[in-house]
Design an enzyme around this catalytic site. Structure first.
Site, PDB file in Angstrom:
ATOM      1  N   CYS A   1     -19.279 -17.958  10.682  1.00  0.00           N
ATOM      2  CA  CYS A   1     -19.167 -17.714   9.239  1.00  0.00           C
ATOM      3  C   CYS A   1     -18.672 -16.286   9.056  1.00  0.00           C
ATOM      4  O   CYS A   1     -18.477 -15.544  10.007  1.00  0.00           O
ATOM      5  CB  CYS A   1     -20.521 -17.859   8.570  1.00  0.00           C
ATOM      6  SG  CYS A   1     -21.314 -19.419   8.909  1.00  0.00           S
TER       7      CYS A   1
ATOM      8  N   ARG B   1     -12.697 -17.616   9.287  1.00  0.00           N
ATOM      9  CA  ARG B   1     -13.963 -17.788  10.023  1.00  0.00           C
ATOM     10  C   ARG B   1     -14.769 -18.964   9.493  1.00  0.00           C
ATOM     11  O   ARG B   1     -15.830 -19.291  10.013  1.00  0.00           O
ATOM     12  CB  ARG B   1     -14.804 -16.517   9.930  1.00  0.00           C
ATOM     13  CG  ARG B   1     -14.167 -15.285  10.530  1.00  0.00           C
ATOM     14  CD  ARG B   1     -15.058 -14.083  10.378  1.00  0.00           C
ATOM     15  NE  ARG B   1     -16.306 -14.269  11.099  1.00  0.00           N
ATOM     16  CZ  ARG B   1     -16.437 -14.012  12.405  1.00  0.00           C
ATOM     17  NH1 ARG B   1     -15.389 -13.588  13.093  1.00  0.00           N
ATOM     18  NH2 ARG B   1     -17.566 -14.194  13.027  1.00  0.00           N
TER      19      ARG B   1
ATOM     20  N   TRP C   1     -19.164 -21.693   7.658  1.00  0.00           N
ATOM     21  CA  TRP C   1     -18.714 -22.772   8.542  1.00  0.00           C
ATOM     22  C   TRP C   1     -20.002 -23.458   8.988  1.00  0.00           C
ATOM     23  O   TRP C   1     -20.745 -22.930   9.815  1.00  0.00           O
ATOM     24  CB  TRP C   1     -17.955 -22.198   9.733  1.00  0.00           C
ATOM     25  CG  TRP C   1     -17.539 -23.244  10.704  1.00  0.00           C
ATOM     26  CD1 TRP C   1     -18.251 -23.697  11.773  1.00  0.00           C
ATOM     27  CD2 TRP C   1     -16.336 -24.011  10.691  1.00  0.00           C
ATOM     28  NE1 TRP C   1     -17.569 -24.686  12.416  1.00  0.00           N
ATOM     29  CE2 TRP C   1     -16.391 -24.904  11.783  1.00  0.00           C
ATOM     30  CE3 TRP C   1     -15.220 -24.038   9.876  1.00  0.00           C
ATOM     31  CZ2 TRP C   1     -15.364 -25.800  12.073  1.00  0.00           C
ATOM     32  CZ3 TRP C   1     -14.196 -24.917  10.165  1.00  0.00           C
ATOM     33  CH2 TRP C   1     -14.285 -25.793  11.250  1.00  0.00           C
TER      34      TRP C   1
ATOM     35  N   ASN D   1     -24.595 -14.909   9.792  1.00  0.00           N
ATOM     36  CA  ASN D   1     -23.610 -15.569  10.647  1.00  0.00           C
ATOM     37  C   ASN D   1     -24.252 -15.713  12.011  1.00  0.00           C
ATOM     38  O   ASN D   1     -24.693 -14.736  12.606  1.00  0.00           O
ATOM     39  CB  ASN D   1     -22.321 -14.735  10.765  1.00  0.00           C
ATOM     40  CG  ASN D   1     -21.391 -15.320  11.824  1.00  0.00           C
ATOM     41  OD1 ASN D   1     -21.373 -16.531  12.045  1.00  0.00           O
ATOM     42  ND2 ASN D   1     -20.646 -14.468  12.513  1.00  0.00           N
ATOM     43  N   GLY D   2     -24.334 -16.935  12.509  1.00  0.00           N
ATOM     44  CA  GLY D   2     -24.921 -17.158  13.836  1.00  0.00           C
ATOM     45  C   GLY D   2     -25.729 -18.441  13.838  1.00  0.00           C
ATOM     46  O   GLY D   2     -25.613 -19.275  12.950  1.00  0.00           O
TER      47      GLY D   2
ATOM     48  N   GLU E   1      -4.116 -32.883  29.850  1.00  0.00           N
ATOM     49  CA  GLU E   1      -4.280 -31.805  28.865  1.00  0.00           C
ATOM     50  C   GLU E   1      -3.329 -30.659  29.170  1.00  0.00           C
ATOM     51  O   GLU E   1      -2.737 -30.077  28.265  1.00  0.00           O
ATOM     52  CB  GLU E   1      -5.734 -31.326  28.839  1.00  0.00           C
ATOM     53  CG  GLU E   1      -6.018 -30.202  27.857  1.00  0.00           C
ATOM     54  CD  GLU E   1      -5.662 -30.528  26.401  1.00  0.00           C
ATOM     55  OE1 GLU E   1      -5.363 -31.694  26.095  1.00  0.00           O
ATOM     56  OE2 GLU E   1      -5.632 -29.603  25.580  1.00  0.00           O
TER      57      GLU E   1
ATOM     58  N   LYS F   1      -0.594 -29.267  26.401  1.00  0.00           N
ATOM     59  CA  LYS F   1      -0.560 -27.846  26.030  1.00  0.00           C
ATOM     60  C   LYS F   1       0.838 -27.289  26.238  1.00  0.00           C
ATOM     61  O   LYS F   1       1.387 -26.591  25.404  1.00  0.00           O
ATOM     62  CB  LYS F   1      -1.571 -27.050  26.871  1.00  0.00           C
ATOM     63  CG  LYS F   1      -3.017 -27.245  26.474  1.00  0.00           C
ATOM     64  CD  LYS F   1      -3.428 -26.518  25.221  1.00  0.00           C
ATOM     65  CE  LYS F   1      -3.475 -27.256  23.927  1.00  0.00           C
ATOM     66  NZ  LYS F   1      -3.947 -28.558  23.762  1.00  0.00           N
TER      67      LYS F   1
ATOM     68  N   GLU G   1       3.562 -29.070  23.745  1.00  0.00           N
ATOM     69  CA  GLU G   1       3.424 -28.928  22.283  1.00  0.00           C
ATOM     70  C   GLU G   1       3.685 -27.504  21.809  1.00  0.00           C
ATOM     71  O   GLU G   1       4.024 -27.303  20.644  1.00  0.00           O
ATOM     72  CB  GLU G   1       2.064 -29.411  21.797  1.00  0.00           C
ATOM     73  CG  GLU G   1       0.878 -28.568  22.178  1.00  0.00           C
ATOM     74  CD  GLU G   1      -0.412 -29.083  21.518  1.00  0.00           C
ATOM     75  OE1 GLU G   1      -0.388 -29.589  20.397  1.00  0.00           O
ATOM     76  OE2 GLU G   1      -1.463 -28.982  22.175  1.00  0.00           O
TER      77      GLU G   1
ATOM     78  N   HIS H   1       5.936 -44.674  42.601  1.00  0.00           N
ATOM     79  CA  HIS H   1       6.304 -45.958  41.980  1.00  0.00           C
ATOM     80  C   HIS H   1       7.393 -45.776  40.940  1.00  0.00           C
ATOM     81  O   HIS H   1       7.517 -46.570  40.012  1.00  0.00           O
ATOM     82  CB  HIS H   1       5.050 -46.606  41.369  1.00  0.00           C
ATOM     83  CG  HIS H   1       4.021 -46.945  42.384  1.00  0.00           C
ATOM     84  ND1 HIS H   1       4.162 -47.989  43.280  1.00  0.00           N
ATOM     85  CD2 HIS H   1       2.851 -46.332  42.702  1.00  0.00           C
ATOM     86  CE1 HIS H   1       3.114 -48.033  44.077  1.00  0.00           C
ATOM     87  NE2 HIS H   1       2.305 -47.039  43.755  1.00  0.00           N
TER      88      HIS H   1
ATOM     89  N   LYS I   1      -2.438 -29.151  12.230  1.00  0.00           N
ATOM     90  CA  LYS I   1      -3.728 -28.961  12.902  1.00  0.00           C
ATOM     91  C   LYS I   1      -4.563 -30.235  12.821  1.00  0.00           C
ATOM     92  O   LYS I   1      -5.235 -30.606  13.757  1.00  0.00           O
ATOM     93  CB  LYS I   1      -4.504 -27.802  12.275  1.00  0.00           C
ATOM     94  CG  LYS I   1      -5.831 -27.500  12.957  1.00  0.00           C
ATOM     95  CD  LYS I   1      -5.661 -27.187  14.444  1.00  0.00           C
ATOM     96  CE  LYS I   1      -6.960 -27.035  15.172  1.00  0.00           C
ATOM     97  NZ  LYS I   1      -6.774 -26.986  16.644  1.00  0.00           N
TER      98      LYS I   1
HETATM   99  C1  AGP Z   1      -4.000 -30.812  20.632  1.00  0.00           C
HETATM  100  O1  AGP Z   1      -3.634 -29.493  21.045  1.00  0.00           O
HETATM  101  C2  AGP Z   1      -3.303 -31.217  19.363  1.00  0.00           C
HETATM  102  N1  AGP Z   1      -3.499 -30.262  18.352  1.00  0.00           N
HETATM  103  C3  AGP Z   1      -3.623 -32.651  18.960  1.00  0.00           C
HETATM  104  O2  AGP Z   1      -3.307 -33.476  20.066  1.00  0.00           O
HETATM  105  C4  AGP Z   1      -5.086 -32.952  18.568  1.00  0.00           C
HETATM  106  O3  AGP Z   1      -5.913 -32.877  19.691  1.00  0.00           O
HETATM  107  C5  AGP Z   1      -5.134 -34.380  17.990  1.00  0.00           C
HETATM  108  O4  AGP Z   1      -4.321 -34.423  16.842  1.00  0.00           O
HETATM  109  C6  AGP Z   1      -6.549 -34.830  17.620  1.00  0.00           C
HETATM  110  O5  AGP Z   1      -7.054 -34.018  16.583  1.00  0.00           O
HETATM  111  P1  AGP Z   1      -8.630 -34.123  16.248  1.00  0.00           P
HETATM  112  O6  AGP Z   1      -9.349 -33.685  17.494  1.00  0.00           O
HETATM  113  O7  AGP Z   1      -8.836 -33.193  15.102  1.00  0.00           O
HETATM  114  O8  AGP Z   1      -8.928 -35.554  15.911  1.00  0.00           O
END
Ligand code: AGP
Length: 622
Positions: A2, A27, A76, A112-113, A495, A499, A502, A518, A617
């Protein structure tokens, strides 16, 4: 995470508090509130849910709140849904309703905490006649200060130090006492707090951006210290109540750098917040060496009756599921399948009351995952959500919820939320194994002990980030990258690949190492970068030989493995060593170099790391 602020001086406090809070919205932003003192008058408390502008509108941009001393908070949620009642500031009085208005209270505070033992403290205060209006740990802390303040009649500093001795957890507290109208008292343990003082005015804030506009002269209050802040002055005390001298520091950052805590991008800041995110998530569900998932409402009988687990998610959250599958199957002996949320709803997966569908989602708002949750419920499955945002739609609609405590994640590319989800799924696997008697108490204790060491091991990896920064400068123009691994290493590779692609826009794919022969190996040509993840001992040799097959076709090899496998240097072109832990939990460590590799490659290519093209996001469309 927060944001807290405070001001005392000659100017009206509310507009300054709102302006300061607006610089801390990163935050947390599910609710906000102010408490302002107009001389000896009682504090006026105003709260609002949602973004900060709702509070600004409610107080006519602060003009409706008269007074030159006040505190503010942007929330938060970690305990209690985002609501007016749970919004800060919180008061010591036994008021009904939301603790708003001109409150008859001796103590008013923001925090905050995370107070880990707030339940036991609340019970103590209830026995002493206190009445609670919220579900928050903060209200408990404020009332505990009030309790000691009245019981010992020893003044604010000593009431606060006595409180600090009793509470466990992390806190940055800012408190106002009715008897001290133009003063603010603060206390800190593990949560950030700075205090500015200049030209007859004084400021408190969780972070530099909030007060940079007003002063660059700040005190960095130490852990377990109390501050007494009056117009233009701050005094500091240790836990014994003895005054201590603190140096005044000049801040040289600009505002934007300050919001990122001095890091160049939010993503790098959040990569470095992973030890804390993992630690906070662990501490919320592992108490004194035992798993406490009571917050989820998932009973032991329900866990015993699980016949299969279906993990459903998108993107990185799906990758958490891919890793969790190996861990849950191996530890708890439960059949686990992992499905992409966008595909799940078109499948006819046999689902019964014995099926536990686990939805993993940072935002708790991803449309595909929400749709999958609704389908799972329609088909009669029990549902558990592992989410990072309290009160999010998925959290509210699932039968059970396990919250991660990663705090707000700003960068589109998830890092700390991924790590928090991973550790939560590991704890869940251990818990289910214990309940289903697949694991002894000693083994569970050993594994939980291993998890407790993960945050420090992540920190050790971060201390060596320059090696990855150097390597990524060599590969910024790579066209194709393959991430390969077997077993859990394959899940980690997924993953790493996401990373990379993207945020650096370089085409990359993750492959089960045994799958290359294969078909995919036909793509390997001179200087194709092959990144091998090698954390699973039993699969190490096989993956190394897969990497050698790529090398013989011109591939350039980077190997990520645990300390001790130094022979790898004889086979690959570049090696990254990471600390060891129980192999089930290696994803939490191996992912960190992969995050850094993607980050530095994106930076080297001059791209917008925090806001990659075409991405959002939270994907709230299907
Ligand atoms: C991951 O770096 C991406 N931002 C994206 O794949 C994300 O993980 C995916 O859209 C799922 O989002 P969520 O965890 O908010 O459901």
């Amino acid at each position: 995470m927060c944001g807290i602020v405070g001001y005392t001086g000659r100017r009206q406090a509310a507009p300054i508090l709102l302006d300061s809070l607006s610089r801390l919205e990163y935050r947390g932003y599910d609710s906000a509130g102010l408490a302002v003192r107009n001389g000896a008058a009682l504090a006026e408390v105003v709260k609002a849910t949602g973004k900060l502008y709702h509070l600004a509108d409610k107080t006519d941009q602060g003009r409706a709140l008269a007074g030159c001393c006040g505190i503010g908070h942007t929330r938060w949620a970690t305990h209690g849904d985002p609501s007016i009642v749970n919004a800060h500031p919180h008061v010591s009085g036994n008021c009904s309703g939301s603790g708003s208005g001109a409150v008859e209270s001796d103590v008013v505070g923001v925090h905050n905490g995370i107070i880990e033992n707030y339940t036991e403290l609340k019970e103590k205060l209830l026995r002493h006649g206190y009445v609670f209006y919220s579900d928050t740990d903060t209200e408990v802390a404020v009332k505990l200060v009030d309790y000691y303040y009245k019981k010992y009649k020893i003044g604010p500093v000593d009431a606060i130090t006595r409180t600090m001795v009793r509470i466990r957890g992390s806190y940055a507290l800012a408190l106002m006492f009715k008897d001290y109208p133009d003063e603010i008292f603060a206390a800190r343990k593990d949560s950030p707090l700075i205090i500015g003082a200049e030209d007859g005015e004084a400021y408190l804030a969780s972070d530099v951006p909030a007060i940079l506009k007003y002063t660059r002269q700040v005190y960095y209050i130490d852990n377990l210290q109390v501050a007494r802040v009056s117009p233009g002055k701050a005094l500091f005390y240790d836990l014994n109540g003895d005054e201590v001298e603190m140096p005044l520091t000049e801040i040289t950052w600009d505002a934007e750098a300050a919001e990122k805590g001095g890091f160049e991008h939010f993503m790098l800041k959040e990569i470095h917040e992973q030890p804390g995110a993992v630690r906070d998530t662990l501490n919320s569900i592992v108490k004194d060496g035992w798993v406490d998932l009571s917050q989820t409402g998932l009973t032991e009988d329900a866990i015993r009756s699980i016949e299969q687990i279906v993990i459903v998610a998108c993107g990185s959250a799906w990758h958490v599921g891919m890793a969790a599958q190996y861990v849950m199957e191996d530890l708890a002996g439960i059949p686990v399948r992992v499905e992409l949320a966008s595909e799940f709803r078109y499948r006819s997966i046999p689902i019964s009351g014995g099926t536990l569908v686990i939805i993993i989602s940072q935002s708790g708002e991803t449309a595909d995952s929400l749709a999958a949750l609704r389908v799972a419920k329609e088909r009669g499955a029990q549902t558990l959500a592992i989410v990072n945002v309290i009160g999010s739609t998925i959290a509210r609609e699932a039968d059970h919820v396990l919250y991660t405590l990663a705090g707000p994640e700003i960068a589109v590319a998830t890092t700390k939320a991924y790590s928090a989800q991973l550790i939560a799924s590991d704890v869940l696997a251990i818990h289910m194994a214990r309940i289903r008697e697949k694991m002894t108490a000693e083994e569970a204790e050993r594994l939980l002990g291993e998890l407790a060491l993960i945050p420090e091991k992540i920190s050790r990896i971060l201390e060596e980030k320059e090696r990855l920064q150097w390597f990524s400068s060599k590969m910024a123009n790579t066209r194709d990258i393959f991430f390969i691994g077997r077993g859990l290493d394959y899940a980690i590779s997924l993953e790493g690949s996401l990373k990379m692609k993207e945020i650096s826009y370089i085409h990359s794919e993750a492959y089960a190492a045994g799958e290359l022969k294969h078909g995919t190996i036909s793509l390997v040509e001179n200087n194709t970068l092959i990144i091998g993840v090698l954390t699973q001992k039993a699969l190490y040799e096989k993956t190394v030989s897969n990497m050698m097959e790529c090398k013989s076709r011109g591939g350039y090899l980077l190997g990520i493995t645990t300390n001790g496998n130094f022979d790898l240097e004889d086979s690959v072109n570049f090696t990254v060593y990471i600390p060891k832990t129980d192999e089930h939990f290696m994803a939490s460590l191996a992912v960190v170099p992969l995050q850094l590799l993607g980050y530095y490659t994106s930076v080297n290519r001059g791209l917008d790391v925090d806001k990659p093209r075409n991405l959002a996001k939270s994907v709230t469309v299907e």
